[in-house]
Design an enzyme around this catalytic site. Structure first.
Site, PDB file in Angstrom:
ATOM      1  N   VAL A 129      45.734  68.606   2.924  1.00  0.00           N
ATOM      2  CA  VAL A 129      46.299  67.940   1.749  1.00  0.00           C
ATOM      3  C   VAL A 129      45.114  67.631   0.838  1.00  0.00           C
ATOM      4  O   VAL A 129      44.194  66.917   1.222  1.00  0.00           O
ATOM      5  CB  VAL A 129      47.046  66.650   2.132  1.00  0.00           C
ATOM      6  CG1 VAL A 129      47.551  65.943   0.877  1.00  0.00           C
ATOM      7  CG2 VAL A 129      48.188  66.960   3.093  1.00  0.00           C
TER       8      VAL A 129
ATOM      9  N   VAL B 127      43.739  67.167  -3.475  1.00  0.00           N
ATOM     10  CA  VAL B 127      43.968  67.028  -4.906  1.00  0.00           C
ATOM     11  C   VAL B 127      42.597  66.973  -5.568  1.00  0.00           C
ATOM     12  O   VAL B 127      41.690  66.301  -5.058  1.00  0.00           O
ATOM     13  CB  VAL B 127      44.774  65.743  -5.227  1.00  0.00           C
ATOM     14  CG1 VAL B 127      44.934  65.558  -6.720  1.00  0.00           C
ATOM     15  CG2 VAL B 127      46.137  65.774  -4.529  1.00  0.00           C
TER      16      VAL B 127
ATOM     17  N   GLY C  95      45.365  59.791  -7.999  1.00  0.00           N
ATOM     18  CA  GLY C  95      45.959  58.566  -8.533  1.00  0.00           C
ATOM     19  C   GLY C  95      47.182  58.809  -9.394  1.00  0.00           C
ATOM     20  O   GLY C  95      47.688  57.883 -10.020  1.00  0.00           O
TER      21      GLY C  95
ATOM     22  N   GLY D 195      49.995  60.425  -8.085  1.00  0.00           N
ATOM     23  CA  GLY D 195      51.135  60.668  -7.206  1.00  0.00           C
ATOM     24  C   GLY D 195      51.242  62.098  -6.710  1.00  0.00           C
ATOM     25  O   GLY D 195      52.219  62.452  -6.053  1.00  0.00           O
TER      26      GLY D 195
ATOM     27  N   GLY E 143      49.314  63.789  -4.475  1.00  0.00           N
ATOM     28  CA  GLY E 143      49.200  63.872  -3.021  1.00  0.00           C
ATOM     29  C   GLY E 143      50.474  63.431  -2.331  1.00  0.00           C
ATOM     30  O   GLY E 143      50.929  64.074  -1.373  1.00  0.00           O
TER      31      GLY E 143
ATOM     32  N   TYR F 284      49.083  57.958   4.222  1.00  0.00           N
ATOM     33  CA  TYR F 284      50.099  58.648   5.017  1.00  0.00           C
ATOM     34  C   TYR F 284      51.169  57.689   5.537  1.00  0.00           C
ATOM     35  O   TYR F 284      52.336  58.068   5.655  1.00  0.00           O
ATOM     36  CB  TYR F 284      49.449  59.445   6.150  1.00  0.00           C
ATOM     37  CG  TYR F 284      48.660  60.619   5.621  1.00  0.00           C
ATOM     38  CD1 TYR F 284      49.310  61.725   5.073  1.00  0.00           C
ATOM     39  CD2 TYR F 284      47.279  60.618   5.625  1.00  0.00           C
ATOM     40  CE1 TYR F 284      48.602  62.802   4.562  1.00  0.00           C
ATOM     41  CE2 TYR F 284      46.555  61.692   5.118  1.00  0.00           C
ATOM     42  CZ  TYR F 284      47.233  62.777   4.587  1.00  0.00           C
ATOM     43  OH  TYR F 284      46.524  63.840   4.075  1.00  0.00           O
TER      44      TYR F 284
END
Length: 137
Positions: free
Chosen positions: A72, A74, A80, A82, A84, A115
């Site tokens: 995962v 970005v 920051g 959203g 992910g 998570y």
């Protein structure tokens, strides 16, 4: 607007995103090896903004009982927003739609709260996760 595609991106788009994570300082992989790795994903989602790959997540699965989420990521300058969270939600939706019973992941140190907000729970000490990495040579 961010566009999400349930696909593995082309390596020329993926490679800069991968390098932005700093993971290759540890893994020391070449682009061809990374391309093979992501190409073997069971589920994938790529996030694009203005045509640029800015996020990615993938899972490897038996497509029945288990799936494990990996990679995962970005771009640092896009965090920051959203992205992910949407990547993780998308992958878990793909797993659920395929009928996968249990979804696991490997989290980098310090990312547990991220998570947990997506519904993941740490394994209890009585059920430790373990790994084996073959030595080079």
């Amino acid at each position: 607007m961010i566009e999400y595609k349930n696909e593995v991106p082309d390596i020329k788009d993926y490679w800069p995103l991968y390098l932005s994570t700093g993971w290759n300082e540890v893994f020391k992989m070449d682009a061809n090896s990374v391309e093979r790795a992501i190409g073997n994903s069971s589920f994938a989602v790529s996030a694009y903004w203005q045509g640029e790959l800015i996020g990615f997540a993938r899972a490897v699965s038996d497509r029945v009982m288990y799936a494990t989420i990996y990679d995962v990521m970005v771009l640092p300058e896009q965090r920051g927003r959203g992205i992910g969270s949407e990547l993780v939600a998308n992958i878990t939706r793909q797993c659920k739609a395929a009928g996968v019973y249990s979804v696991h992941l490997f989290a980098a140190d310090g990312t547990e709260p991220f998570y947990q907000r997506s519904g993941f729970q740490a394994r209890p000490p009585s059920m430790p996760g373990m790994r084996y990495e073959a030595e080079e040579g």
